[in-house]
Design a protein around this motif. Structure first.
Motif, PDB file in Angstrom:
ATOM      1  N   GLU A 112       0.877  -1.181  -0.119  1.00  0.00           N
ATOM      2  CA  GLU A 112      -0.023   0.025  -0.087  1.00  0.00           C
ATOM      3  C   GLU A 112       0.931   0.951  -0.192  1.00  0.00           C
ATOM      4  OE1 GLU A 112      -3.333   0.485   2.817  1.00  0.00           O
ATOM      5  OE2 GLU A 112      -3.353  -1.825   2.712  1.00  0.00           O
ATOM      6  N   VAL A 113       1.848   1.137   0.958  1.00  0.00           N
ATOM      7  CA  VAL A 113       2.860   2.458   0.864  1.00  0.00           C
ATOM      8  C   VAL A 113       3.345   2.654  -0.402  1.00  0.00           C
ATOM      9  CG1 VAL A 113       4.831   3.454   2.127  1.00  0.00           C
ATOM     10  CG2 VAL A 113       3.070   2.355   3.467  1.00  0.00           C
ATOM     11  N   ALA A 114       4.038   1.598  -1.080  1.00  0.00           N
ATOM     12  CA  ALA A 114       4.774   1.822  -2.265  1.00  0.00           C
ATOM     13  C   ALA A 114       3.652   2.182  -3.325  1.00  0.00           C
ATOM     14  CB  ALA A 114       5.416   0.339  -2.714  1.00  0.00           C
ATOM     15  N   ASN A 115       2.522   1.796  -3.475  1.00  0.00           N
ATOM     16  CA  ASN A 115       1.518   2.155  -4.329  1.00  0.00           C
ATOM     17  C   ASN A 115       1.420   3.655  -4.220  1.00  0.00           C
ATOM     18  OD1 ASN A 115      -0.408   1.224  -6.551  1.00  0.00           O
ATOM     19  ND2 ASN A 115      -1.928   2.149  -5.135  1.00  0.00           N
ATOM     20  N   PHE A 119       2.185   7.430  -6.474  1.00  0.00           N
ATOM     21  CA  PHE A 119       1.203   8.569  -7.145  1.00  0.00           C
ATOM     22  C   PHE A 119       2.035  10.105  -6.912  1.00  0.00           C
ATOM     23  CE2 PHE A 119      -1.951   5.559  -6.351  1.00  0.00           C
ATOM     24  CZ  PHE A 119      -2.809   5.615  -7.759  1.00  0.00           C
ATOM     25  N   TYR A 120       2.917  10.140  -5.896  1.00  0.00           N
ATOM     26  CA  TYR A 120       3.968  11.260  -5.514  1.00  0.00           C
ATOM     27  C   TYR A 120       4.310  11.431  -6.957  1.00  0.00           C
ATOM     28  CZ  TYR A 120       2.737  11.845  -0.551  1.00  0.00           C
ATOM     29  OH  TYR A 120       2.313  12.319   0.415  1.00  0.00           O
ATOM     30  N   ASP A 121       4.984  10.486  -7.667  1.00  0.00           N
ATOM     31  CA  ASP A 121       5.878  10.653  -8.736  1.00  0.00           C
ATOM     32  C   ASP A 121       5.069  10.825  -9.694  1.00  0.00           C
ATOM     33  OD1 ASP A 121       8.490  10.519  -9.984  1.00  0.00           O
ATOM     34  OD2 ASP A 121       7.790   8.374 -10.696  1.00  0.00           O
ATOM     35  N   TYR A 122       3.984  10.318  -9.989  1.00  0.00           N
ATOM     36  CA  TYR A 122       3.134  10.613 -11.181  1.00  0.00           C
ATOM     37  C   TYR A 122       2.353  11.983 -11.183  1.00  0.00           C
ATOM     38  CZ  TYR A 122       3.426   5.407 -11.755  1.00  0.00           C
ATOM     39  OH  TYR A 122       3.848   4.248 -11.753  1.00  0.00           O
ATOM     40  N   THR A 123       2.232  12.723  -9.901  1.00  0.00           N
ATOM     41  CA  THR A 123       1.440  13.903  -9.764  1.00  0.00           C
ATOM     42  C   THR A 123       1.918  14.903  -9.032  1.00  0.00           C
ATOM     43  OG1 THR A 123       0.311  13.070  -7.847  1.00  0.00           O
ATOM     44  CG2 THR A 123      -0.741  12.639  -9.974  1.00  0.00           C
ATOM     45  N   PHE A 124       2.388  14.729  -7.718  1.00  0.00           N
ATOM     46  CA  PHE A 124       2.652  15.876  -6.816  1.00  0.00           C
ATOM     47  C   PHE A 124       4.007  16.406  -7.003  1.00  0.00           C
ATOM     48  CE2 PHE A 124      -0.580  13.512  -4.079  1.00  0.00           C
ATOM     49  CZ  PHE A 124      -1.632  14.464  -4.091  1.00  0.00           C
ATOM     50  N   LEU A 125       5.022  15.518  -7.316  1.00  0.00           N
ATOM     51  CA  LEU A 125       6.359  15.765  -7.376  1.00  0.00           C
ATOM     52  C   LEU A 125       6.602  16.831  -8.785  1.00  0.00           C
ATOM     53  CD1 LEU A 125       8.593  12.780  -5.870  1.00  0.00           C
ATOM     54  CD2 LEU A 125       7.707  14.970  -4.950  1.00  0.00           C
ATOM     55  N   HIS A 126       5.686  16.469  -9.840  1.00  0.00           N
ATOM     56  CA  HIS A 126       5.582  17.128 -11.289  1.00  0.00           C
ATOM     57  C   HIS A 126       4.803  18.408 -10.987  1.00  0.00           C
ATOM     58  CE1 HIS A 126       7.862  14.072 -13.022  1.00  0.00           C
ATOM     59  NE2 HIS A 126       7.320  13.403 -12.453  1.00  0.00           N
ATOM     60  N   GLU A 127       3.778  18.211 -10.291  1.00  0.00           N
ATOM     61  CA  GLU A 127       2.657  19.282 -10.715  1.00  0.00           C
ATOM     62  C   GLU A 127       2.651  20.563  -9.550  1.00  0.00           C
ATOM     63  OE1 GLU A 127       1.014  20.336 -13.402  1.00  0.00           O
ATOM     64  OE2 GLU A 127       1.952  18.391 -14.284  1.00  0.00           O
ATOM     65  N   VAL A 128       3.347  20.044  -8.372  1.00  0.00           N
ATOM     66  CA  VAL A 128       3.074  21.079  -7.114  1.00  0.00           C
ATOM     67  C   VAL A 128       4.266  22.041  -7.513  1.00  0.00           C
ATOM     68  CG1 VAL A 128       3.608  21.391  -4.865  1.00  0.00           C
ATOM     69  CG2 VAL A 128       1.758  19.473  -5.666  1.00  0.00           C
ATOM     70  N   PRO A 129       5.310  21.797  -7.749  1.00  0.00           N
ATOM     71  CA  PRO A 129       6.296  22.867  -8.101  1.00  0.00           C
ATOM     72  C   PRO A 129       5.850  23.786  -9.436  1.00  0.00           C
ATOM     73  CG  PRO A 129       7.411  20.828  -7.780  1.00  0.00           C
ATOM     74  CD  PRO A 129       6.106  20.569  -7.723  1.00  0.00           C
ATOM     75  N   ARG A 130       5.472  23.439 -10.271  1.00  0.00           N
ATOM     76  CA  ARG A 130       4.969  23.997 -11.350  1.00  0.00           C
ATOM     77  C   ARG A 130       3.821  25.047 -10.997  1.00  0.00           C
ATOM     78  NH1 ARG A 130       0.774  24.568 -14.395  1.00  0.00           N
ATOM     79  NH2 ARG A 130      -0.404  22.702 -13.542  1.00  0.00           N
ATOM     80  N   LEU A 131       2.660  24.462 -10.213  1.00  0.00           N
ATOM     81  CA  LEU A 131       1.718  25.349  -9.822  1.00  0.00           C
ATOM     82  C   LEU A 131       2.157  26.373  -8.622  1.00  0.00           C
ATOM     83  CD1 LEU A 131      -1.357  25.920  -8.943  1.00  0.00           C
ATOM     84  CD2 LEU A 131      -1.250  24.425  -6.942  1.00  0.00           C
ATOM     85  N   HIS A 132       3.243  26.113  -7.855  1.00  0.00           N
ATOM     86  CA  HIS A 132       3.890  27.033  -7.141  1.00  0.00           C
ATOM     87  C   HIS A 132       4.513  28.264  -7.820  1.00  0.00           C
ATOM     88  CE1 HIS A 132       6.349  28.645  -3.599  1.00  0.00           C
ATOM     89  NE2 HIS A 132       5.346  28.214  -2.962  1.00  0.00           N
ATOM     90  N   GLY A 157      -0.065  14.903   3.458  1.00  0.00           N
ATOM     91  CA  GLY A 157      -0.559  13.765   4.379  1.00  0.00           C
ATOM     92  C   GLY A 157      -0.982  12.597   3.869  1.00  0.00           C
ATOM     93  N   SER A 158      -0.529  11.525   4.684  1.00  0.00           N
ATOM     94  CA  SER A 158      -0.901  10.203   4.313  1.00  0.00           C
ATOM     95  C   SER A 158      -1.751   9.268   5.286  1.00  0.00           C
ATOM     96  CB  SER A 158       0.247   9.449   3.790  1.00  0.00           C
ATOM     97  OG  SER A 158       0.039   8.069   3.465  1.00  0.00           O
ATOM     98  N   TRP A 159      -2.460   8.463   5.081  1.00  0.00           N
ATOM     99  CA  TRP A 159      -3.014   7.551   6.067  1.00  0.00           C
ATOM    100  C   TRP A 159      -2.944   6.099   5.349  1.00  0.00           C
ATOM    101  CZ3 TRP A 159      -4.304   7.542  10.935  1.00  0.00           C
ATOM    102  CH2 TRP A 159      -5.086   6.681  11.169  1.00  0.00           C
ATOM    103  N   ILE A 160      -2.166   6.113   4.347  1.00  0.00           N
ATOM    104  CA  ILE A 160      -1.868   4.929   3.881  1.00  0.00           C
ATOM    105  C   ILE A 160      -1.065   3.997   4.852  1.00  0.00           C
ATOM    106  CG2 ILE A 160      -0.424   3.705   2.092  1.00  0.00           C
ATOM    107  CD1 ILE A 160      -1.002   6.176   0.274  1.00  0.00           C
ATOM    108  N   GLY A 161      -1.303   2.601   4.964  1.00  0.00           N
ATOM    109  CA  GLY A 161      -0.938   1.751   5.822  1.00  0.00           C
ATOM    110  C   GLY A 161      -1.181   1.889   7.235  1.00  0.00           C
ATOM    111  N   GLY A 162      -2.134   3.102   7.519  1.00  0.00           N
ATOM    112  CA  GLY A 162      -2.364   3.191   8.966  1.00  0.00           C
ATOM    113  C   GLY A 162      -3.850   2.806   9.216  1.00  0.00           C
ATOM    114  N   ASP A 163      -4.530   2.208   8.101  1.00  0.00           N
ATOM    115  CA  ASP A 163      -6.032   2.027   8.704  1.00  0.00           C
ATOM    116  C   ASP A 163      -6.175   0.751   9.084  1.00  0.00           C
ATOM    117  OD1 ASP A 163      -5.246   0.998   6.064  1.00  0.00           O
ATOM    118  OD2 ASP A 163      -7.191   1.047   5.040  1.00  0.00           O
ATOM    119  N   ARG A 164      -6.703   0.290  10.236  1.00  0.00           N
ATOM    120  CA  ARG A 164      -6.867  -0.878  10.674  1.00  0.00           C
ATOM    121  C   ARG A 164      -8.412  -1.286  10.333  1.00  0.00           C
ATOM    122  NH1 ARG A 164      -4.587  -1.927  16.286  1.00  0.00           N
ATOM    123  NH2 ARG A 164      -5.209  -3.966  15.469  1.00  0.00           N
ATOM    124  N   ASP A 165      -9.166  -0.322   9.728  1.00  0.00           N
ATOM    125  CA  ASP A 165     -10.527  -0.741   9.343  1.00  0.00           C
ATOM    126  C   ASP A 165     -10.625  -1.549   7.920  1.00  0.00           C
ATOM    127  OD1 ASP A 165      -9.816   1.302   8.003  1.00  0.00           O
ATOM    128  OD2 ASP A 165     -11.909   2.143   8.005  1.00  0.00           O
TER     129      ASP A 165
END
Length: 178
Positions: A112-115, A119-132, A157-165
Motif C-alpha cells: 500500500e505504501v509503495a503504491n 502517486f507522488y511521482d506521477y502527480t505531486f512531484l511534477h505538478e506542485v512545483p509547477r503550480l507554486h 498527508g497520508s493515511w496509507i498503511g495506517g488504516d486498521r479498518d
C-alpha cells in the motif's frame, strides 16, 4: 488545454492565472494574496484500501504508454522515428497485456505504501512545483513592492498503511514501532 493555451484562448476555470485575475478584479492586491498564502494550509491526504490498490507494474506500463502517446502528439517525428515509436508502443501494450492484473500474493502494508508513493511521482512531484511557480510568477507581475518568494502552503498527508479498518493484514503487531 495545450491547444487552447497556444491558440491564445481564454484561461479555463481553475487555472491559477485566471483565479488570481479574479481575485485581483475583486480588489485583492498581490500583497493581500501573498499574506493569504502565508497563512494558508492545503493538506491533501492520500489513503488506500486493499481493494483499491492497483499493481504498480500495471500503472507503470500505463504511464509508459501515456508518455509515448504524448510524445507522438507533441513532437513532429521523422518517418523512421514514427516507425520506432510504433514499435515502442506495440511493445508497451504487449507488456501491459501480459502483466498480471491480480496479485498472486497477499497485499501487505508495504505494498500500500509503495503504491501510494508512486502517486507522488506521477502527480505531486511534477505538478506542485509547477503550480507554486505559476502562482509566484503571477503574483510578481506588475507589483514590484510585493515581489518575492511565495510561502509554502501545501503539506502532504497520508493515511496509507495506517488504516486498521480496511486491511485485514494491518494488525497491532504491524503497527507497533520496533
Amino acid at each position: 488545454m495545450r491547444a487552447r493555451s497556444s491558440a491564445g484562448g481564454t484561461l479555463r476555470p481553475g487555472h491559477a492565472g485566471r483565479d488570481l485575475s479574479h481575485a485581483r478584479a475583486a480588489g485583492f492586491s498581490a500583497a493581500d494574496l501573498r499574506h493569504f498564502f502565508a497563512g494558508a494550509l492545503v493538506s491533501p491526504v492520500l489513503t488506500a484500501h486493499p481493494t483499491e490498490v492497483r499493481r504498480k507494474s500495471t500503472m507503470d506500463r500505463e504511464m509508459e504508454i501515456s508518455a509515448l502517446l504524448e510524445r507522438r502528439e507533441r513532437v513532429q517525428l521523422a518517418p523512421e522515428e514514427i516507425e520506432a515509436s510504433d514499435e515502442q508502443l506495440r511493445r508497451a501494450v504487449v507488456t501491459l497485456w501480459q502483466t498480471n492484473l491480480l496479485r498472486r500474493t497477499k497485499l501487505t502494508v508495504l505494498d500500500e505504501v509503495a503504491n501510494g508513493l508512486s502517486f507522488y511521482d506521477y502527480t505531486f512531484l511534477h505538478e506542485v512545483p509547477r503550480l507554486h511557480c505559476v502562482l509566484e510568477d503571477r503574483l510578481n507581475e506588475g507589483d514590484e513592492v510585493a515581489q518575492g518568494e511565495l510561502a509554502s502552503f501545501l503539506r502532504m498527508g497520508s493515511w496509507i498503511g495506517g488504516d486498521r479498518d480496511g486491511n485485514p493484514f494491518v494488525t497491532a503487531e504491524v503497527m507497533r514501532v520496533r
